[in-house]
Design a protein around this motif. Structure first.
Motif: not given
Length: 163
Positions: A73-77, A81-84, A101-113
């Protein structure tokens, strides 16, 4: 094939618009479409191919996401995107299918493929599900998928279709 994908609205809409939504079930063994993604798609026009697909066969993959963790939630997507990301975060082995792009970057930061629509098209070519990538990528761009020319060229080089 043991791929498991949780899919956002943009890839669903884009693939449906170019009549390639069937690639999802051909390329992975388990598909999840969070309810928040469905809500986003249902805001589109009634004749939208993704909306029609969801009302027909795509409805089998709709799932509820019970919570969105604070670290997501802190990524404000957006809700989709947040549910995915929440689904992939809590269900090992799932890859998030996102274009933002922001969602992809957030996912990578969280270790989500993560993989995007172009990645799905490239995988389809690699596995012999489509014969050419170039026409599909150009259709995606014509349908509104925002992709830089350098990304398009790099994708085409990966499958030896540049030039």
């Amino acid at each position: 094939m043991s791929r498991k994908w949780v899919i956002n609205a943009s890839p669903t809409i884009a693939l449906a618009k170019i009549s390639q939504i069937g690639l999802l079930s051909k390329l992975c063994s388990e598909i999840v479409i969070p309810q928040g993604v469905v809500q986003e798609i249902e805001c589109g026009p009634e004749n939208d191919p993704a909306r029609i697909w969801l009302a027909e066969g795509g409805s089998a993959w709709i799932r509820e996401v019970s919570q969105i963790d604070p670290e997501i939630a802190n990524y404000n997507l957006g809700l989709g995107e947040s549910e995915v990301m929440a689904w992939a975060y809590h269900h090992a082995g799932f890859e998030a299918i996102l274009d933002d792009r922001a969602a992809k970057n957030a996912a990578r930061m969280l270790g989500i493929p993560v993989r995007g629509t172009i990645g799905i098209i490239l995988l389809a070519k690699q596995e012999g599900r489509v014969s050419q990538v170039k026409p599909l990528l150009y259709q995606l761009v014509q349908q509104g998928l925002r992709v830089s020319p350098s990304v398009l060229e790099a994708a085409l080089k990966l499958v030896n279709e540049s030039g």
